[in-house]
Design an enzyme around this catalytic site. Structure first.
Site, PDB file in Angstrom:
ATOM      1  CG  HIS B 188       0.326  -2.171   4.565  1.00  0.00           C
ATOM      2  ND1 HIS B 188      -0.438  -1.089   4.203  1.00  0.00           N
ATOM      3  CD2 HIS B 188      -0.477  -2.949   5.333  1.00  0.00           C
ATOM      4  CE1 HIS B 188      -1.652  -1.221   4.717  1.00  0.00           C
ATOM      5  NE2 HIS B 188      -1.704  -2.337   5.405  1.00  0.00           N
ATOM      6  CB  CYS B 189       2.781  -2.245   9.979  1.00  0.00           C
ATOM      7  SG  CYS B 189       2.924  -3.159  11.514  1.00  0.00           S
ATOM      8  N   PRO B 190       0.474  -4.783   9.165  1.00  0.00           N
ATOM      9  CG  PRO B 190       0.515  -7.112   9.106  1.00  0.00           C
ATOM     10  CD  PRO B 190       1.330  -5.907   8.796  1.00  0.00           C
ATOM     11  N   GLY B 193      -2.156  -1.591  11.070  1.00  0.00           N
ATOM     12  CA  GLY B 193      -3.223  -1.281  10.129  1.00  0.00           C
ATOM     13  C   GLY B 193      -2.953  -0.081   9.255  1.00  0.00           C
ATOM     14  CB  CYS B 386       5.004  -5.250   9.556  1.00  0.00           C
ATOM     15  SG  CYS B 386       5.003  -4.898  11.308  1.00  0.00           S
TER      16      CYS B 386
END
Lengths: 160, 447
Positions: B188-190, B193, B386
């Site tokens: 899940h890549c901040p 998003g 990420c």
């Protein structure tokens, strides 16, 4: 409308008239769901979309084993075609990459084209083979490509 | 609705169950038909009538966009005039093309369905339960369920997802931030998003590659011009190129970040060397397959209509509280856990935008084994990468991005109306989680 007394000769006629006068929707309205069988995915070849061809025991009384396995095998071949890695898919991928994937806004992907083929095939199978036997195949795409859902209807009209 | 009660019942349909109800439902379709995205149980946000999908927490996506736009803006404003005069007019042209490529890839990564698997229907879930139910009584939860399969002579364990009520296909993981199972889950890549999974990995990869080129290009131009931008560029290059290098390695070996961090296919403790069964044993083939393979369709059918015989679509949300999940995920020994936590916290300090005050789920450090999905500690030395815990940001109002695919998908389904009406699901238990309750969950790392 009371069904005529069934003999082997008019059994088929009853089935066929059933299909000509009623659509699948009516079939559902007239019959109750007896059970559902789920054909799971077969992961022995990795993550490609394949379904198990093992014949479920609940369908033994309803449909011929060969017929059912043939359907599942054809579906597996169609999905394999959709996910095939070959010249065409690479070309599509490279073209998409070069246009920053904006080409998908106007073009249908190869996978989607094959999905349409699959939907047509399933409808055809339902009309010809499964509905007369009180069965209904659900397109796996409606179940997230996880299972083939086979709905068994109670055979009220055939007096069982 | 009132007129339905007095409608004459057709004697033919007397035998069937709820004929009048079906007619009522048929009539009310036009009145309150909803699209599936409106009743989607995961923690996602939808825009443009379901065409655009975003994670609930957009992470630092606005920051990413801002950084790119500001840096490029400064470059075009200050360096280009100088360089056009002294070098060539192609400098801003190349810069412009790269910038457009970067932004488009970024938006596609953020706004696309990463490969979410729709949750199992109640019938499916019941069928699975029946298959694995042994002698357990109904008063306690049965032990965590796994199923072993063999893929090309490698034993792979399929875990049962309590939220989605199905056995996860191989390479699928449940993202706790988005509350969805995602196929070929990478991470899940901040920064983006969104989750990075099967459907948007190629966009993500083209984003980081093009961003590497863009930053190197700007750096090169800036060295010529020698301004303060040097410092920002240098840091960005180091991190972005590091990340690009890491993902190039992943693409070449057909691995996901998740698998690499967990060491799924390297020599495990006690077991012999396992080989990645998904690799095609050729770097070129692996690259082609991952980046240029057939584009899989979205399985969640966001813009499809909710079937009419679906009373629970309007029902109050149920809470899925799986306290069992935390127990089932502790596979590591306490020592390993501590080790990973220490390493994670070290790396966390390197990553400026994500501060620990962030999230409601921030208790991950002490509770569940969060690190497997967090920073890529071993493989990439410098990638801020990420990882799961990041600052929640206000929702991003994305511009309309009408994807023709979805209208085609709608027409695909309209070909077979019979199937829509003929799939009798008496009850679909959608479990849209209320945001406030997210705080009560421990972080469940994707498995």
């Amino acid at each position: 409308m009371t069904p005529p007394p069934l003999t082997p000769t008019n059994h088929r006629k009853v089935q066929l008239s059933h299909i000509t006068t009623h659509s699948l929707q009516d079939l559902r309205q007239q019959a109750a769901v007896a059970a559902k069988v789920f054909i799971q995915r077969d992961y022995t070849n990795g993550t490609v979309c394949q379904f198990q061809t093992k014949f479920p025991s609940e369908l033994e009384t309803r449909i011929d084993k060969q017929q059912f396995e043939e359907t599942v095998r054809t579906l597996n071949n169609l999905y394999a075609e959709a996910e095939k890695l070959g010249g065409q898919s690479y070309l599509e991928g490279c073209l998409a990459c070069l246009t920053a994937y904006t080409v998908f806004l106007c073009m249908e992907t190869h996978y989607e084209k094959v999905l349409k083929k699959i939907a047509k095939y399933i409808q055809e199978q339902n009309d010809k083979i499964y509905a007369p036997r009180g069965l209904l195949l659900t397109d796996p795409i409606e179940r997230g490509l996880r299972v083939i859902e086979v709905t068994l209807f109670e055979d009220r009209s055939l007096g069982r | 609705m009132k007129s339905c009660e007095y409608q004459q019942i057709d004697p033919r349909t007397l035998a069937a169950s709820h004929p009048s109800a079906q007619r009522c439902a048929g009539q009310s379709i036009a009145q309150r038909s909803r699209r599936k995205w409106e009743v989607f149980p995961g923690k996602n946000r939808f825009y443009c009538d379901g065409r655009i999908i975003l994670a609930r927490q957009s992470g630092v996506l606005p920051l990413t966009l801002g950084l790119i736009v500001v840096t490029c803006g400064l470059f075009f404003a200050f360096d280009c005039p100088f360089l056009v005069e002294h070098l060539t007019v192609f400098i801003p042209v190349i810069g412009g093309v790269l910038f457009v490529f970067v932004v488009v890839s970024l938006l596609q990564t953020s706004l696309t369905d990463p490969g979410i698997l729709p949750r199992a229907t109640p019938d499916e879930a019941a069928d699975v339960e029946r298959q694995i139910d042994t002698s357990g009584s109904s008063s306690y939860r049965p032990p965590p369920r796994t199923r072993e399969i063999v893929i090309r002579e490698q034993v792979v364990k399929l875990k049962y997802c309590f939220t989605c009520k199905m056995f996860r296909p191989p390479r699928t993981s449940h993202c706790s931030l988005c509350d969805n199972c995602v196929e070929r889950f990478d991470h899940h890549c901040p920064w983006v998003g969104n989750c990075v999974g099967r459907r948007n990995y190629r966009f993500f990869y083209s984003f980081i590659i093009s961003l590497s080129f863009l930053t190197s290009f700007i750096f090169g131009c800036v060295i010529t011009h020698l301004t303060l931008q040097l410092v920002i560029c240098f840091f960005s290059i180091w991190s972005v190129m590091g990340l690009s290098g890491f993902h190039t390695y992943l693409v070449a070996s057909n691995l996901t970040t998740n698998e690499d961090i967990k060491g799924s296919w390297s020599s495990k403790r006690g077991a012999a060397d396992s080989v990645n069964p998904y690799s095609h044993n050729s770097v070129f083939t692996n690259c082609c397959v991952t980046l240029c393979g057939p584009m899989p369709p979205s399985l969640i059918d966001r813009r499809g209509s909710v079937p009419p015989d679906d009373p629970s679509a309007a029902a109050a949300p149920e809470l899925e509280l799986p306290p069992f999940m935390a127990k089932s995920d502790t596979r590591m020994s306490p020592k390993d856990l501590l080790e990973r936590v220490v390493r994670t916290s070290d790396l966390c300090l390197l990553c400026p935008p994500a501060t620990p005050k962030t999230t409601p789920q921030g208790q991950g450090v002490s509770a569940a084994p969060d690190p497997p999905s967090s920073c890529s500690s071993s493989s990439s030395p410098s990638a801020p990468g990420c990882w799961e815990r990041q600052a929640p940001c206000p929702p991003m109002a994305a511009p309309c991005h009408p994807y023709g695919r979805d209208t085609k998908r709608a027409s695909l389904h309209s070909i077979n109306p019979a199937f829509r009406l003929a799939s009798p699901s008496p009850m679909l238990s959608h479990t849209p989680l209320v945001v406030g309750d997210a705080a009560n969950f421990a972080i469940i790392p994707p498995h």
